[in-house]
Design a protein around this motif. Structure first.
Motif, PDB file in Angstrom:
ATOM      1  N   VAL A 100       0.820  -1.208   0.000  1.00 18.71           N
ATOM      2  CA  VAL A 100       0.000   0.000   0.000  1.00 18.71           C
ATOM      3  C   VAL A 100       0.857   1.263   0.000  1.00 18.71           C
ATOM      4  N   GLY A 101       1.909   1.286   0.791  1.00 16.31           N
ATOM      5  CA  GLY A 101       2.751   2.470   0.868  1.00 16.31           C
ATOM      6  C   GLY A 101       3.319   2.876  -0.477  1.00 16.31           C
ATOM      7  N   ALA A 102       3.758   1.897  -1.263  1.00  8.77           N
ATOM      8  CA  ALA A 102       4.324   2.195  -2.580  1.00  8.77           C
ATOM      9  C   ALA A 102       3.249   2.735  -3.519  1.00  8.77           C
ATOM     10  N   GLU A 103       2.034   2.180  -3.425  1.00 13.34           N
ATOM     11  CA  GLU A 103       0.960   2.676  -4.276  1.00 13.34           C
ATOM     12  C   GLU A 103       0.555   4.098  -3.875  1.00 13.34           C
ATOM     13  N   LEU A 104       0.565   4.397  -2.580  1.00 14.01           N
ATOM     14  CA  LEU A 104       0.270   5.758  -2.142  1.00 14.01           C
ATOM     15  C   LEU A 104       1.366   6.729  -2.588  1.00 14.01           C
ATOM     16  N   ASP A 105       2.611   6.252  -2.587  1.00 12.58           N
ATOM     17  CA  ASP A 105       3.706   7.084  -3.114  1.00 12.58           C
ATOM     18  C   ASP A 105       3.418   7.465  -4.564  1.00 12.58           C
ATOM     19  N   ALA A 106       2.987   6.469  -5.349  1.00 13.23           N
ATOM     20  CA  ALA A 106       2.664   6.730  -6.759  1.00 13.23           C
ATOM     21  C   ALA A 106       1.472   7.669  -6.880  1.00 13.23           C
ATOM     22  N   VAL A 120     -10.266 -10.594  -4.635  1.00 11.77           N
ATOM     23  CA  VAL A 120      -9.995  -9.377  -3.862  1.00 11.77           C
ATOM     24  C   VAL A 120      -9.426  -8.307  -4.794  1.00 11.77           C
ATOM     25  N   CYS A 121     -10.107  -7.174  -4.855  1.00 10.91           N
ATOM     26  CA  CYS A 121      -9.661  -6.060  -5.705  1.00 10.91           C
ATOM     27  C   CYS A 121      -9.183  -4.900  -4.843  1.00 10.91           C
ATOM     28  N   ARG A 122      -8.138  -4.257  -5.291  1.00  7.95           N
ATOM     29  CA  ARG A 122      -7.816  -2.947  -4.755  1.00  7.95           C
ATOM     30  C   ARG A 122      -8.769  -1.944  -5.414  1.00  7.95           C
ATOM     31  N   VAL A 123      -9.090  -0.879  -4.679  1.00  5.10           N
ATOM     32  CA  VAL A 123      -9.996   0.140  -5.218  1.00  5.10           C
ATOM     33  C   VAL A 123      -9.434   1.517  -4.877  1.00  5.10           C
ATOM     34  N   LEU A 124      -9.243   2.340  -5.901  1.00  2.00           N
ATOM     35  CA  LEU A 124      -8.918   3.749  -5.699  1.00  2.00           C
ATOM     36  C   LEU A 124     -10.216   4.527  -5.730  1.00  2.00           C
ATOM     37  N   VAL A 125     -10.474   5.288  -4.667  1.00  2.17           N
ATOM     38  CA  VAL A 125     -11.674   6.115  -4.589  1.00  2.17           C
ATOM     39  C   VAL A 125     -11.246   7.565  -4.378  1.00  2.17           C
ATOM     40  N   THR A 126     -11.716   8.446  -5.241  1.00  2.00           N
ATOM     41  CA  THR A 126     -11.425   9.868  -5.063  1.00  2.00           C
ATOM     42  C   THR A 126     -12.709  10.637  -4.787  1.00  2.00           C
ATOM     43  N   HIS A 127     -12.548  11.714  -4.033  1.00  2.00           N
ATOM     44  CA  HIS A 127     -13.671  12.566  -3.638  1.00  2.00           C
ATOM     45  C   HIS A 127     -13.248  14.020  -3.815  1.00  2.00           C
ATOM     46  N   HIS A 128     -13.871  14.709  -4.741  1.00  2.00           N
ATOM     47  CA  HIS A 128     -13.627  16.135  -4.916  1.00  2.00           C
ATOM     48  C   HIS A 128     -14.687  16.718  -5.847  1.00  2.00           C
ATOM     49  N   GLY A 129     -14.681  18.045  -5.959  1.00  2.00           N
ATOM     50  CA  GLY A 129     -15.645  18.735  -6.810  1.00  2.00           C
ATOM     51  C   GLY A 129     -14.994  19.386  -8.006  1.00  2.00           C
ATOM     52  N   SER A 130     -15.547  20.505  -8.424  1.00  2.00           N
ATOM     53  CA  SER A 130     -15.148  21.115  -9.696  1.00  2.00           C
ATOM     54  C   SER A 130     -14.146  22.249  -9.537  1.00  2.00           C
ATOM     55  N   ARG A 131     -13.588  22.382  -8.334  1.00  2.00           N
ATOM     56  CA  ARG A 131     -12.500  23.316  -8.078  1.00  2.00           C
ATOM     57  C   ARG A 131     -12.835  24.759  -8.502  1.00  2.00           C
ATOM     58  N   GLY A 132     -11.837  25.507  -8.967  1.00  2.00           N
ATOM     59  CA  GLY A 132     -12.064  26.911  -9.298  1.00  2.00           C
ATOM     60  C   GLY A 132     -13.073  27.111 -10.408  1.00  2.00           C
ATOM     61  N   ARG A 139      -3.785   8.251 -14.557  1.00  2.00           N
ATOM     62  CA  ARG A 139      -2.376   8.517 -14.273  1.00  2.00           C
ATOM     63  C   ARG A 139      -1.835   7.543 -13.218  1.00  2.00           C
ATOM     64  N   PHE A 140      -2.668   7.244 -12.221  1.00  2.00           N
ATOM     65  CA  PHE A 140      -2.254   6.322 -11.162  1.00  2.00           C
ATOM     66  C   PHE A 140      -2.049   4.912 -11.698  1.00  2.00           C
ATOM     67  N   LEU A 141      -3.017   4.418 -12.483  1.00  2.00           N
ATOM     68  CA  LEU A 141      -2.889   3.055 -13.020  1.00  2.00           C
ATOM     69  C   LEU A 141      -1.680   2.945 -13.945  1.00  2.00           C
ATOM     70  N   GLY A 188      -5.401   3.032   3.202  1.00  2.00           N
ATOM     71  CA  GLY A 188      -4.672   4.282   3.355  1.00  2.00           C
ATOM     72  C   GLY A 188      -5.322   5.369   2.532  1.00  2.00           C
ATOM     73  N   CYS A 189      -4.960   6.609   2.795  1.00  2.00           N
ATOM     74  CA  CYS A 189      -5.556   7.703   2.034  1.00  2.00           C
ATOM     75  C   CYS A 189      -4.662   8.931   2.079  1.00  2.00           C
ATOM     76  N   ILE A 190      -4.946   9.838   1.159  1.00  2.00           N
ATOM     77  CA  ILE A 190      -4.278  11.137   1.102  1.00  2.00           C
ATOM     78  C   ILE A 190      -5.344  12.210   1.232  1.00  2.00           C
TER      79      ILE A 190
END
Length: 509
Positions: free
Chosen positions: A151-157, A243-255, A317-319, A467-469
């Motif tokens: 997980v740590g290496a994937e979070l680094d990426a 068992v799958c890893r899952v990237l989940v992002t949460h954000h809006g439309s910014r500026g 970009r992550f994949l 883990g999360c950022i």
């Protein structure tokens, strides 16, 4: 005295259109007969053409609203009471026909008729910008893949593929996307914002926005739930994947979204100055059938496409960085306006949970907090609650009140450590933010149970946290959102043109 003009008639309350021109011709006849007093001329016009339509006013009593929420202690009771007060004020706005409150509801701001988080309203032939807030299209997006390393290496990426904090991407790190080339920039609510869109691509912002890596056991039950619901493509993609890893992002439309909202809100206030009487600013609306309303609706649709492209860009970009193929993706908005029939549904922190135009329950993602699973759900189309589900766990106290409760720095650090133990939690801007840790949110088990008890959605899977950022505390003057300078705008355009030329050469050879 000056003759009566079209603007005078519109200001008096008459609708733009052919009748205005007839009234101006009649007013010119009055002037030719020596009648020059505008007030008297308006009285004569009202006798001949009828008085202008009455201005809209607040209802004496609020429209009905349903509560899919309950309290377990005094703090939660006070929270719900504050939400009720805000909803009662808002539901006196005449274009709103119904409302609902989700399990994650919490009050926001002190303005009259402001929409609480976790609130939903049904609006007839109108759009209320303040009801979806400035974070237009705040949304969730998930990509399923198989792990490539620990997980740590994937979070680094992942840290190299996204960005958090106020402001925008450095001009040397801009990320191109075809969504910027859509022919939308002559829309009055989008005009001049193309560069704003460019600098925020692959950019997630601050606050409760996050990039979360978890894992899901894709068992036969989850696959069958998708298949039974009619989502055959998702079922086929996930079948047999274990068992799958899952990237989940949460954000809006910014500026981009913030500026569209600002323009829409100003337009709604101007509309109310002509058509409403004592309507609170937070309840100001645009008529959806007007040219301005149609333009705002189209701008919202573009903001939705841009935000989804932003999510997809970070995931792609992550994949690519970790060398993992995509298995499947899904996502949903929870700060937005949706149209069902002639009704415009506004949700401020509420997940759509109805059946789509193919009678399939909508899939959705409901995060609870960084130490809890993200719920994978299918909507139950429960009309009692306007067919929505919560967007998360919500808060019982404000960020400021929470910090007061944990005023000792050592206590804060220990609380953060204890509540995130066993997880790889990163704070992109360097400093942990107590108000985004598990202690800041409502009890996850209670919210999950209320989803079931009120029949809001079917939980078909739980994405366990690894883990999360998050942005973290962003108080530096360097983090302020600043307007682009003319030089920066030229640099953006220049780099975009260079990328386009390179792409054309690549396709040619």
């Amino acid at each position: 005295m000056k003759p009566i003009t079209e603007q005078d008639l519109i200001a008096a309350g008459y609708e733009p259109g052919p009748v205005i021109h007839q009234m101006l011709e009649t007013a010119a006849g009055f002037a030719a007969r020596g009648i020059h007093d505008p007030k008297y001329a308006l009285k004569l016009l009202a006798r001949e053409f009828g008085p202008p339509p009455p201005k809209a006013v607040l209802r004496d009593k609020p429209a009905p609203f349903a509560e899919a929420i309950r309290h377990a202690n005094r703090e939660e009771y006070e929270n719900i009471e504050a939400v009720r007060r805000q909803m009662r004020d808002l539901l006196k706005v005449p274009v709103i026909s119904r409302g609902a409150v989700m399990p994650d509801a919490c009050p926001t701001g002190k303005a009259k008729a402001v929409m609480p988080v976790g609130g939903v309203i049904a609006v007839e032939n109108a759009i209320i910008p303040a009801a979806h807030s400035s974070d237009i299209c705040c949304s969730m997006f998930a990509t399923f893949y198989h792990e490539r390393s620990e997980v740590g290496a994937e979070l680094d990426a992942l840290e190299t593929c996204t960005r958090f904090g106020l402001g925008h991407r450095h001009l040397d790190t801009l990320v191109a996307d075809p969504v910027h080339d859509e022919a939308v920039w002559d829309n009055p609510f989008l005009s001049g914002l193309r560069d704003r869109a460019r600098v925020h691509m692959a950019d997630q912002g601050d606050g409760n926005h996050f990039a979360y890596i978890g894992e899901l056991d894709v068992d036969a039950g989850t696959v069958e739930a998708f298949r039974k619901a009619g989502h055959h493509d998702l079922a086929e993609r996930l079948a047999g994947k274990g068992v799958c890893r899952v990237l989940v992002t949460h954000h809006g439309s910014r500026g981009l979204g913030a500026h569209v909202y600002k323009r829409g809100y100003i337009a709604a206030l101007k509309h109310m100055a002509k058509k409403g009487l004592h309507i609170p600013d937070a309840g100001a609306w645009l008529d959806a059938s007007s040219e301005e309303g149609k333009a705002y609706w189209e701008a919202l649709q573009y903001v939705s496409r841009w935000t989804r492209a932003n999510h997809a860009c970070i995931h792609r970009r992550f994949l690519e960085r970790i060398g993992a193929p995509e298995i499947a993706t899904l996502g949903n908005e929870h700060n937005f306006v949706w149209k069902r029939g002639d009704t415009f549904l506004h949700g401020k922190g509420a997940t759509p949970a109805w059946n789509d135009d193919r009678c399939r329950p909508l899939p959705g993602l409901i995060p609870l907090n960084m130490a809890e699973p993200i719920l994978l759900v299918l909507g139950k189309d429960n009309a009692d609650y306007l067919s929505f589900a919560p967007h998360g766990a919500g808060r019982n106290v404000s960020r400021t009140a929470l910090r007061r409760k944990f005023h000792d720095e050592s206590h804060r650090k220990e609380t953060i450590r204890r509540t995130t133990e066993g997880l790889d939690v990163r704070w992109f801007c360097g400093k942990p933010d107590l108000s985004e840790t598990p202690v800041a949110y409502k009890d996850a088990r209670s919210v999950k149970q209320q989803i079931r008890d009120f029949g809001l959605a079917e939980i078909i899977g739980e994405i366990r946290p690894l883990g999360c950022i998050m942005a973290g505390a962003t108080t530096s003057w360097r983090d302020r959102e600043e307007e682009l300078t003319p030089k920066q705008i030229r640099q953006i355009a220049h780099r975009s043109e260079r990328r386009r030329v390179k792409q054309d050469l690549h396709e040619e050879f």
